[in-house]
Design an enzyme around this catalytic site. Structure first.
Site, PDB file in Angstrom:
ATOM      1  N   HIS B 106       0.877  -1.124   0.046  1.00  0.00           N
ATOM      2  CA  HIS B 106       0.043  -0.037   0.047  1.00  0.00           C
ATOM      3  C   HIS B 106       0.810   1.185   0.119  1.00  0.00           C
ATOM      4  O   HIS B 106       2.193   1.108   0.518  1.00  0.00           O
ATOM      5  CB  HIS B 106      -0.778   0.113   1.034  1.00  0.00           C
ATOM      6  N   CYS B 120      -5.484   7.078  10.497  1.00  0.00           N
ATOM      7  CA  CYS B 120      -5.012   5.605  10.582  1.00  0.00           C
ATOM      8  C   CYS B 120      -5.124   5.046  11.879  1.00  0.00           C
ATOM      9  O   CYS B 120      -4.281   5.348  12.786  1.00  0.00           O
ATOM     10  CB  CYS B 120      -3.769   5.631   9.831  1.00  0.00           C
TER      11      CYS B 120
END
Lengths: 153, 153
Positions: B106, B120
């Site tokens: 990612h 996050c």
């Protein structure tokens, strides 16, 4: 890729809704004193220790006055309002952070003119919230600032 | 009230900064290929299974291309850009949700005209990220869409 990962990308829609996320208005059942609030569970991954939820109150709505062993980590995302935490009342605005420690009374109230929404991170395994009994409520209301908050004034 | 709870309310400041939160620009050391990104740890409570961090890239900045055992739960908070997840490249905008499963490559890239920031959520206990070796990078670049993303084009 298992069923939890079917939707790795979930787009935001207008109005603080999301693809593949269920919008759950809380139902009034007479026992929990909240008003015009909804819950959307944004992340609930089996391998993660926490969940991330989005709660939103309509204008003048409020969450349940409660406390519990588990902590909450809150970020205001939308609107303005006030937060009761222990015996403190504070105005909150978008992106403000609120840490709710174990066994601390807390409640959120949206301003009268617009909805207020917040993110809430919480442990996946957690105890059930407890509501104040009459004596605890009287003790909270002994503080005039807290009483005014609870009366929505 | 212990030291972790000294700041139950932490106000948002202008520019996606917060009271009592350290702004940590990532330093380039030549080994991790990222550009113009900073980290702010918003919640790191000992009793909670996860932390909540805010990462922000300047315009045209990008996060490290990496993978790891632990999952990420991401909400875009500011700006626009693109996300590489496995062999998929997707445009992302504020409030979009991205689930990054275990061992999935990612990377996030901000658009060229403005910063992009995201929340996050991650387990407090987690493994270290791994960078792609030459063979893995070649395999990723075999997909033209992924190659274009990695080239920032």
């Amino acid at each position: 890729m298992d069923s939890h990962h079917d939707c790795l990308f979930r787009a935001a829609r207008d109005g603080y809704r999301w693809d593949e996320v269920t919008h759950a208005p809380y139902k009034r059942d007479g026992s929990a004193p909240f008003k015009d609030i909804s819950r959307q569970v944004l992340f609930q991954e089996p391998t993660m220790g926490c969940e991330l939820r989005y709660f939103e109150m309509d204008a003048a709505g409020y969450s349940t006055l409660e406390r519990h062993e588990h902590a909450h980590a809150v970020m205001i995302l939308r609107g303005h309002g006030r937060c009761l935490l222990g015996d403190t009342v504070r105005a909150v605005k978008p992106l403000d952070l609120v840490t709710i420690p174990a066994w601390t009374w807390h409640q959120f109230r949206a301003s009268s003119d617009q909805p207020m929404g917040f993110l809430c991170m919480v442990n996946q395994t957690r105890d059930r919230p407890v509501l104040p009994n009459a004596q605890e409520l009287a003790a909270l209301r002994a503080n005039p600032a807290v009483a005014a908050f609870l009366d929505g004034s």
